[in-house]
Design an enzyme around this catalytic site. Structure first.
Site, mmCIF file in Angstrom:
data_model
loop_
_atom_site.group_PDB
_atom_site.id
_atom_site.type_symbol
_atom_site.label_atom_id
_atom_site.label_comp_id
_atom_site.label_asym_id
_atom_site.label_seq_id
_atom_site.Cartn_x
_atom_site.Cartn_y
_atom_site.Cartn_z
ATOM 1 N N GLY A 1 3.926 2.409 9.594
ATOM 2 C CA GLY A 1 2.588 1.915 9.870
ATOM 3 C C GLY A 1 2.453 1.186 11.186
ATOM 4 N N GLU B 1 11.971 4.283 -2.392
ATOM 5 C CA GLU B 1 11.772 4.133 -0.946
ATOM 6 C C GLU B 1 12.797 3.108 -0.475
ATOM 7 O OE1 GLU B 1 7.828 3.322 0.647
ATOM 8 O OE2 GLU B 1 8.740 2.354 2.388
ATOM 9 N N GLU C 1 0.583 1.627 -2.094
ATOM 10 C CA GLU C 1 1.585 0.588 -2.340
ATOM 11 C C GLU C 1 0.895 -0.509 -3.125
ATOM 12 O OE1 GLU C 1 3.040 -0.862 1.382
ATOM 13 O OE2 GLU C 1 3.800 1.081 1.972
ATOM 14 N N ARG D 1 -3.380 -5.072 -1.416
ATOM 15 C CA ARG D 1 -2.768 -6.352 -1.796
ATOM 16 C C ARG D 1 -3.648 -7.092 -2.785
ATOM 17 N NH1 ARG D 1 1.255 -8.856 0.691
ATOM 18 N NH2 ARG D 1 2.415 -7.606 2.198
ATOM 19 N N HIS E 1 -1.701 -0.232 1.398
ATOM 20 C CA HIS E 1 -1.223 -1.261 0.468
ATOM 21 C C HIS E 1 -2.432 -2.083 0.050
ATOM 22 C CE1 HIS E 1 1.931 -4.706 -0.264
ATOM 23 N NE2 HIS E 1 1.132 -4.540 -1.282
ATOM 24 N N ARG F 1 -6.378 -8.729 1.668
ATOM 25 C CA ARG F 1 -6.573 -9.257 3.016
ATOM 26 C C ARG F 1 -6.806 -8.180 4.085
ATOM 27 N NH1 ARG F 1 -0.588 -11.375 3.431
ATOM 28 N NH2 ARG F 1 0.413 -9.664 4.518
ATOM 29 N N HIS F 2 -6.397 -6.955 3.811
ATOM 30 C CA HIS F 2 -6.750 -5.882 4.762
ATOM 31 C C HIS F 2 -7.443 -4.717 4.045
ATOM 32 C CE1 HIS F 2 -2.735 -4.632 3.561
ATOM 33 N NE2 HIS F 2 -2.101 -5.318 4.482
ATOM 34 N N THR G 1 4.429 -9.610 5.618
ATOM 35 C CA THR G 1 4.561 -8.213 5.230
ATOM 36 C C THR G 1 5.523 -8.185 4.040
ATOM 37 O OG1 THR G 1 5.235 -6.004 5.975
ATOM 38 C CG2 THR G 1 6.440 -7.858 6.927
ATOM 39 N N THR G 2 5.709 -7.032 3.428
ATOM 40 C CA THR G 2 6.629 -6.944 2.287
ATOM 41 C C THR G 2 8.006 -7.444 2.724
ATOM 42 O OG1 THR G 2 5.387 -4.975 1.666
ATOM 43 C CG2 THR G 2 7.437 -5.383 0.463
ATOM 44 N N ASN H 1 0.907 4.685 7.445
ATOM 45 C CA ASN H 1 0.276 3.526 6.807
ATOM 46 C C ASN H 1 -0.822 2.985 7.734
ATOM 47 O OD1 ASN H 1 -0.238 0.738 6.230
ATOM 48 N ND2 ASN H 1 1.531 0.734 4.881
ATOM 49 N N HIS I 1 -3.058 -1.621 9.079
ATOM 50 C CA HIS I 1 -3.370 -2.506 10.203
ATOM 51 C C HIS I 1 -4.632 -2.111 10.967
ATOM 52 C CE1 HIS I 1 -0.228 -5.042 9.109
ATOM 53 N NE2 HIS I 1 0.728 -4.154 9.317
ATOM 54 N N ARG J 1 -12.500 -9.723 12.248
ATOM 55 C CA ARG J 1 -13.893 -10.119 12.480
ATOM 56 C C ARG J 1 -14.771 -9.954 11.248
ATOM 57 N NH1 ARG J 1 -15.621 -10.772 17.927
ATOM 58 N NH2 ARG J 1 -13.912 -11.937 18.810
ATOM 59 N N HIS K 1 9.817 0.765 6.577
ATOM 60 C CA HIS K 1 9.601 -0.644 6.917
ATOM 61 C C HIS K 1 10.326 -0.991 8.218
ATOM 62 C CE1 HIS K 1 8.568 -4.862 6.564
ATOM 63 N NE2 HIS K 1 7.605 -4.419 5.778
ATOM 64 N N GLY K 2 9.511 -1.310 9.213
ATOM 65 C CA GLY K 2 10.056 -1.723 10.499
ATOM 66 C C GLY K 2 10.478 -0.574 11.406
#
Ligand code: PXP
Length: 240
Positions: free
Chosen positions: A213, A151, A70, A45, A43, A49-50, A100-101, A7, A10, A18, A191-192
């Site tokens: 990720g 998942e 995602e 969203r 993902h 945002r990313h 995060t999710t 993933n 990030h 920036r 996740h995690g």
């Protein structure tokens, strides 16, 4: 042999810190694939945002392995997926402002919506995965929905506060993987997960793919993407 989908959200998070044009998740995706990863996950969203629509579009052109998207189970996102046609869509719950999710889908409460969205993706050649907590009801409901994959949300295992809790969560995941396997579902997990806690999960049989990720991007900042991906590949393919 389990696959690793990396993933790259990030990388875009750093770019957006920036509102810049770098680092580019597209360039990173190429490096990640060259390092041997089996797929790229992003993902998109609802707040963008990313990852942006531009990233999704270009990644669809560039990714040669498998592109997983995602997304929330909404009509806007469905339209986007049908336009871009990623190889796989993972439906996730999304709460505005979450870091995060936060958990798996509540399938019971979303059954009608999911049973409308899933076949529309599948008819268009897109594999579907449902992000679920390791719970019997969610897995049985996923099978009823005829999704291709689930998942399994590994957060509780990765956040276990002591060994007893960790073993309990690990055994729960193992039982849920077994159940999903018996129900003929493809099985992803994520996740995690990081370079330490992935080791025990990777020993569980029948997991098709890991989606990881944050820990890979964090390590890549120190050692570079090639090494960060290769190290994780060695860990997830431990049984190979
Ligand atoms: N799986 C799902 C459904 C996610 O939402 C995320 C985070 O975007 C991941 C896996 C990857 O989690 P992490 O960044 O903690 O490895």
């Amino acid at each position: 042999m389990p696959k690793l989908s990396v993933n790259v959200d990030h990388v875009a998070t750093l770019r957006e810190a920036r509102k810049s044009i770098e680092p580019d998740p597209v360039a990173v995706a190429v490096m990640v694939e060259l390092a041997g990863a089996d797929g790229i996950t992003i993902h998109l969203r609802q707040d963008r945002r990313h990852i942006k629509d531009r990233d999704l579009r270009i990644l669809r052109e560039v990714v040669k392995t498998s592109l997983s998207l995602e997304m929330a189970a909404t009509s806007e996102m469905l339209e986007k997926a049908l336009e871009v046609k990623p190889d796989k869509v993972t439906l996730v719950p999304e709460r505005e402002g979450e870091l995060t999710t936060e958990g798996g889908l509540n399938i019971q409460d979303n059954f009608d919506n999911l049973s409308s969205i899933i076949p529309q993706l599948q008819i268009n050649g897109i594999l579907v995965s449902l992000f679920v907590n390791p719970e019997i009801d969610s897995i049985k409901a996923s099978a009823k929905l005829k999704t291709d994959f689930i998942e399994i949300n590994t957060t509780k295992y990765t956040e276990a506060k002591n060994l007893g809790e960790k073993i309990e969560e690990l055994e729960k995941i193992e039982r849920m993987v077994e159940l999903a396997y018996r129900l003929n579902l493809g099985i992803n997990a994520g996740h995690g997960l990081n370079y330490k806690n992935v080791v025990d999960i990777a020993k569980i049989k029948h997991i098709d793919e890991f989606s990881i990720g944050h820990s890979i991007v964090a390590r890549a900042v120190i050692v570079g993407f090639e090494r960060a991906v290769k190290e994780m590949l060695e860990l997830v393919k431990i049984n190979a």
